[in-house]
Design an enzyme around this catalytic site. Structure first.
Site: not given
Length: 277
Positions: A172, A234
Site C-alpha cells: 500500500r 496509516c
C-alpha cells in the site's frame, strides 16, 4: 511518570479486580466485536466500539477522525473509566485496535494505561480465566478529558516532520494496491515501517533493542528535545498507533497524524507519490 505501554498476561491476571479492562475487539471487514466479546472475554472487561466510542464520524478529517474531547470523555465515563484507576486495553488484532484506546486515554491525560501484549490470543494461550455474556460496566466513571498530553501533527505541518513513518503494509505504501482508499501511494518523504515488523512470530511486541534498530534504519531515533522529530500515519489514524507504541518501547517519542492517508487525500491539491526513498 506514565507507565510502560505494555502488560503481559500474568501481570493482568494479578491485577484483575483492581483495574478497568477495556475490550476493543475490531477488525475492518471482520466479524462484529460484540458477538466475540459475549462468547468470551477477560473477566470484568467492558466492550468498546472503535467506530462509535473511539472515533468521530467519517468526513474531511478521514475515515476515523478523533472524537471531540467532550465526546471521548462521555464515552470513557460510560465505560466506567476512572482517572485514578489503572486501565488495561486489549483486542484480538495484536494491539492494532487496542492501541487506539491507549492513545486516546494517554492523549487526554490518563497516566496509567497499558495494552495487553499479545491480546486475546495470548490470554487464551496462557489459560487466563474467561467470562461470557454481555458484561457489566462496574459503575460510572469520572475520567476528565484534558487533551494535549501526546503530540499530534495535522495536514498543515506533517510535511515539516523530519521523519514521517507510514505504518501501512509495504504494497500500500508503494502504491501497488489500495483496497480501501480512492487514491494509492503515500505522503511525499514518508518512510515505511509496516506494523507487522513490530511483532514477534508469536504476535508480541519485539524487545526494545530490536525496535530501536528497526526504527533507526529509517532515521527514527530517541531525542531529548521537545520538538516533534518523528510522526506516524496509516490509512485512517488507527493502526499508526501500533508504530507509536513500538517507538515508545524503543524510547522514541512520535506524534500521530490523526487524519492519516484518508484525510490527506481528501484535499486533491495535496501531493502524493509512489516513489520510495
Amino acid at each position: 511518570m506514565t507507565t510502560h505501554p505494555l502488560i503481559d498476561v500474568p501481570g493482568l491476571n494479578r491485577l484483575l479486580g483492581s483495574v478497568s479492562v477495556l475490550d476493543v475487539r475490531y477488525r475492518m471487514g471482520g466479524p462484529p466485536g460484540p458477538a466475540a466479546f459475549a462468547a468470551g472475554h477477560v473477566p470484568g472487561a467492558v466492550y468498546v466500539d472503535l467506530e462509535t466510542d473511539l472515533s468521530a464520524p467519517p468526513g474531511p478529517g478521514g475515515r476515523h477522525p478523533l472524537p471531540t474531547p467532550a465526546d471521548f470523555e462521555a464515552a470513557a465515563r460510560r465505560l466506567g473509566v476512572r482517572s485514578e484507576r489503572p486501565v488495561v486495553v486489549y483486542d484480538d488484532w495484536a494491539g492494532h485496535a487496542a492501541g487506539r484506546a491507549w492513545w486516546l486515554l494517554r492523549y487526554h491525560g490518563h497516566r496509567d494505561v497499558r495494552i495487553l501484549d499479545g491480546g486475546w490470543a495470548a490470554w487464551r494461550a496462557e489459560h487466563g480465566p474467561v467470562e461470557t455474556g454481555p458484561g457489566t460496566v462496574p459503575g460510572a466513571g469520572d475520567f476528565t478529558a484534558r487533551p494535549g498530553h501526546l503530540p499530534v501533527v495535522d495536514a498543515e505541518n506533517v510535511l515539516d516532520v523530519p521523519v514521517l513513518v507510514d505504518a501501512r503494509a509495504a504494497e500500500r505504501y508503494r502504491g501497488e494496491v489500495e483496497p480501501i482508499d480512492p487514491v494509492a501511494g503515500h505522503i511525499p518523504g514518508a518512510v515505511n515501517v509496516p506494523t507487522a515488523k513490530n511483532l514477534t512470530a508469536e504476535g508480541r511486541f519485539r524487545p526494545a533493542a530490536e525496535l530501536r534498530e528497526l526504527y533507526a534504519a529509517v532515521g527514527a531515533t530517541p531525542s531529548e528535545a521537545d520538538e516533534v522529530r518523528v510522526a506516524a500515519y496509516c490509512g485512517s489514524g488507527v493502526t499508526a498507533v501500533h508504530d507509536i507504541v513500538a517507538m515508545e518501547i524503543a524510547g522514541i517519542t512520535a506524534a500521530l497524524y490523526p487524519g492519516s492517508w484518508s484525510g490527506w487525500i481528501a484535499d486533491p491539491s495535496r501531493p502524493v507519490t509512489s516513489e520510495c526513498p
